[in-house]
Design an enzyme around this catalytic site. Structure first.
Site, PDB file in Angstrom:
ATOM      1  CB  CYS A  31       1.054  -2.254  -0.791  1.00  0.00           C
ATOM      2  SG  CYS A  31       2.126  -3.635  -0.435  1.00  0.00           S
TER       3      CYS A  31
HETATM    4  N1  LIG Z   1       6.739  -4.482   2.026  1.00  0.00           N
HETATM    5  C1  LIG Z   1       5.510  -4.952   1.982  1.00  0.00           C
HETATM    6  O1  LIG Z   1       4.711  -4.700   2.878  1.00  0.00           O
HETATM    7  C2  LIG Z   1       5.028  -5.826   0.836  1.00  0.00           C
HETATM    8  C3  LIG Z   1       3.866  -6.558   1.012  1.00  0.00           C
HETATM    9  C4  LIG Z   1       3.422  -7.371  -0.007  1.00  0.00           C
HETATM   10  C5  LIG Z   1       4.137  -7.429  -1.208  1.00  0.00           C
HETATM   11  N2  LIG Z   1       5.256  -6.688  -1.378  1.00  0.00           N
HETATM   12  C6  LIG Z   1       5.978  -6.818  -2.651  1.00  0.00           C
HETATM   13  O2  LIG Z   1       7.119  -7.648  -2.465  1.00  0.00           O
HETATM   14  C7  LIG Z   1       8.197  -7.216  -3.293  1.00  0.00           C
HETATM   15  C8  LIG Z   1       9.421  -6.924  -2.445  1.00  0.00           C
HETATM   16  O3  LIG Z   1       9.115  -5.850  -1.563  1.00  0.00           O
HETATM   17  P1  LIG Z   1       9.962  -5.545  -0.259  1.00  0.00           P
HETATM   18  O4  LIG Z   1       9.129  -4.606   0.548  1.00  0.00           O
HETATM   19  O5  LIG Z   1      10.451  -6.810   0.367  1.00  0.00           O
HETATM   20  O6  LIG Z   1      11.207  -4.765  -0.899  1.00  0.00           O
HETATM   21  P2  LIG Z   1      12.575  -4.371  -0.165  1.00  0.00           P
HETATM   22  O7  LIG Z   1      13.093  -3.201  -0.886  1.00  0.00           O
HETATM   23  O8  LIG Z   1      12.378  -4.332   1.311  1.00  0.00           O
HETATM   24  O9  LIG Z   1      13.519  -5.622  -0.470  1.00  0.00           O
HETATM   25  C9  LIG Z   1      13.892  -6.019  -1.748  1.00  0.00           C
HETATM   26  C10 LIG Z   1      15.330  -6.505  -1.719  1.00  0.00           C
HETATM   27  O10 LIG Z   1      15.657  -7.024  -3.019  1.00  0.00           O
HETATM   28  C11 LIG Z   1      17.023  -6.726  -3.288  1.00  0.00           C
HETATM   29  N3  LIG Z   1      17.250  -6.825  -4.726  1.00  0.00           N
HETATM   30  C12 LIG Z   1      16.869  -5.966  -5.703  1.00  0.00           C
HETATM   31  N4  LIG Z   1      17.225  -6.441  -6.916  1.00  0.00           N
HETATM   32  C13 LIG Z   1      17.853  -7.627  -6.701  1.00  0.00           C
HETATM   33  C14 LIG Z   1      18.454  -8.600  -7.554  1.00  0.00           C
HETATM   34  N5  LIG Z   1      18.425  -8.459  -8.882  1.00  0.00           N
HETATM   35  N6  LIG Z   1      19.012  -9.664  -6.980  1.00  0.00           N
HETATM   36  C15 LIG Z   1      19.020  -9.836  -5.630  1.00  0.00           C
HETATM   37  N7  LIG Z   1      18.471  -8.939  -4.788  1.00  0.00           N
HETATM   38  C16 LIG Z   1      17.870  -7.877  -5.308  1.00  0.00           C
HETATM   39  C17 LIG Z   1      17.209  -5.345  -2.696  1.00  0.00           C
HETATM   40  O11 LIG Z   1      18.573  -5.084  -2.422  1.00  0.00           O
HETATM   41  C18 LIG Z   1      16.356  -5.433  -1.417  1.00  0.00           C
HETATM   42  O12 LIG Z   1      17.139  -5.842  -0.294  1.00  0.00           O
HETATM   43  C19 LIG Z   1       7.670  -5.993  -4.052  1.00  0.00           C
HETATM   44  O13 LIG Z   1       7.176  -6.417  -5.284  1.00  0.00           O
HETATM   45  C20 LIG Z   1       6.524  -5.523  -3.190  1.00  0.00           C
HETATM   46  O14 LIG Z   1       5.551  -4.855  -3.953  1.00  0.00           O
HETATM   47  C21 LIG Z   1       5.733  -5.898  -0.364  1.00  0.00           C
END
Ligand SMILES: NC(=O)c1ccc[n+]([C@@H]2O[C@H](COP(=O)([O-])OP(=O)(O)OC[C@H]3O[C@@H](n4cnc5c(N)ncnc54)[C@H](O)[C@@H]3O)[C@@H](O)[C@H]2O)c1
Length: 433
Positions: A270
């Site tokens: 983030c």
């Molecule tokens: N991790 C955090 O603390 C957090 C907090 C708030 C918001 N976010 C936001 O949430 C979103 C996701 O973050 P995250 O940390 O969960 O990411 P992550 O990398 O942990 O998980 C994302 C998942 O999406 C999958 N993926 C990618 N493209 C895909 C597709 N086309 N179809 C299906 N699956 C697909 C990946 O394989 C992965 O498993 C981001 O935009 C991030 O900025 C993250």
């Protein structure tokens, strides 16, 4: 049966696309509430593990996952065809930056394209990925409209930013208030209704842009305030004052102040990344955001400052950094998580190796770490290891570390987190940020 009725009696089928830090805990929460949930992820090995009941996210216990798999309320698949027949789809895919620091929404576009190909009348689609203002209406909406569907009538589209804080035992999916901004009033209403089944407080906003911007403002707020604390640390270093004591002193003011801590640099998904989604969008509109770039610049000087603290302390003992044995304690970007994405520890270790130091690391949450193609295994912290080191460098203040022993047995401790504040130490043994 209407979507509203299906949500209210929890017979709605929900797909959560992206089963990472954000998507998996959300899918589990919907499944616990009694919905039929399909977790869709393009990573086949991740899906295989989830289908076997093995969680890769510390906030989701494998035992809980197995229980939900056994009841049939949760299933994982890599096949986008599972999007057919869903009543609601929530997108939680990554939104990284390109090398140029421009937003990379390719995962959102790919996932939304899959959803649009399988969309059925009456479906609700919600984007949760952090992204620039306008993504929901400018990027997602046309994909569905191209199929001849009218938003707010034939399908519902909304943005609802994820605010999860991995590893935080107090604030989980249920307790974190949710923002919802739909493309039309009916979209907002439908998305809010869905989230109210699993989240205690849901705030309805007038459109997706407000929700997209609110999330970016929250993260920019953190980046800027961390940068201010880091700059204060640099100033305090020159003045010979403890930054920790200054922050604590200021925090006694019960109004108009909120304490932020300095540290070895920023990490995770983030704080280092999201603000650039905002400055990029502002730049397209002819406005150059100033705080965002400045905060990033200050935060990125911290790893170098930490190395200079270490080098100076070793130098004072007649020891060059080249050939010194450095034990790095904690490599994840924050306490109690195993996430090393963007972690300043990786930059610091890289630089230590470049300068010829011998490095070992210990982190109870990170069993192996790859730096410049070289794989390191986490060491066990014991007296021998502490005495082996010329300096112990605390980069992440995990609770599992025994700080009293670290201070007692290491010849020198560089503490970037004030983790050793209560440990008695001989004069000059501990150098704090
Ligand atoms: N991790 C955090 O603390 C957090 C907090 C708030 C918001 N976010 C936001 O949430 C979103 C996701 O973050 P995250 O940390 O969960 O990411 P992550 O990398 O942990 O998980 C994302 C998942 O999406 C999958 N993926 C990618 N493209 C895909 C597709 N086309 N179809 C299906 N699956 C697909 C990946 O394989 C992965 O498993 C981001 O935009 C991030 O900025 C993250």
């Amino acid at each position: 049966m209407s979507l509203k009725a299906k949500v209210e009696d929890r017979s709605a089928r929900i797909a959560v696309v992206g089963q990472g830090y954000v998507g998996l805990p959300l899918a589990v929460e919907f499944a616990r509430a009694g919905f039929q949930v399909t977790g869709i992820d393009s990573d086949g090995s991740r899906v295989q593990a989830l289908a076997n009941g093995d969680s890769h996210i510390p906030d989701v216990a494998s035992a809980d996952l197995r229980a939900l798999l056994a009841t049939g309320h949760y299933a994982a698949t890599a096949d986008p065809a599972a999007l057919a027949g869903q009543d609601a789809v929530v997108l939680c895919v990554p939104t990284p930056l390109r090398k140029s620091k421009d937003p990379d929404v390719s995962h959102v576009v790919a996932a939304a394209g899959d959803v649009a190909r399988h969309v059925a009348p009456g479906q609700l689609v919600v984007l949760e990925s952090t992204t620039y203002p306008g993504t929901t209406e400018e990027v997602l909406l046309p994909l569905f409209e191209q199929r001849g569907l009218k938003v707010g009538v034939d399908f519902y589209l909304a943005f609802s930013p994820e605010r999860i804080d991995p590893g935080n035992p107090t604030w989980k999916v249920k307790e974190i208030p949710k923002l919802v901004g739909g493309v039309t009033a009916a979209c907002t209403e439908m998305a809010a209704l869905l989230y109210r089944q699993v989240v205690a407080r849901v705030f309805e906003l007038s459109n997706p842009r407000v929700a997209e911007l609110a999330k970016l403002y929250e993260n920019t707020f953190r980046s800027v305030n961390i940068a201010l604390a880091n700059e204060l640390a640099l100033i305090c270093h020159h003045l010979g004052v403890s930054v920790w004591e200054v922050v604590e002193a200021a925090a006694t003011k019960p109004f108009g102040f909120m304490p932020f801590s300095p540290g070895p640099g920023i990490g995770g998904h983030c704080i280092p990344i999201d603000p650039f989604y905002l400055s990029w969008k502002a730049r397209l509109d002819g406005y150059e955001a100033k705080f965002i770039g400045l905060a990033d610049e200050i935060n990125r000087t911290m790893p170098r400052f930490v190395i200079s603290l270490l080098t100076d302390a070793l130098n004072a003992r007649g020891k060059p950094l080249k050939g010194a044995r450095i034990l790095v304690l904690g490599v994840s970007y924050k306490r109690e998580v195993g996430d090393t994405r963007e972690s300043p520890a990786v930059d610091i270790i890289e630089e230590l190796l470049r300068k010829g130091a011998h490095v070992q690391y210990a982190d109870p949450f990170v069993p192996t770490l790859t730096v410049h193609g070289r794989v390191f295994d986490s060491a066990r912290v014991n007296r021998e290891l502490l005495q082996w080191s010329d300096a112990a460098l605390i980069l992440t203040d995990h609770r599992a570390f025994d700080y009293a022993t670290i201070v007692a047995e290491s010849p020198l401790v560089i503490d970037t987190r004030n983790a050793t504040r209560e440990c008695p130490a001989p004069a000059g043994r501990v150098v704090r940020l």
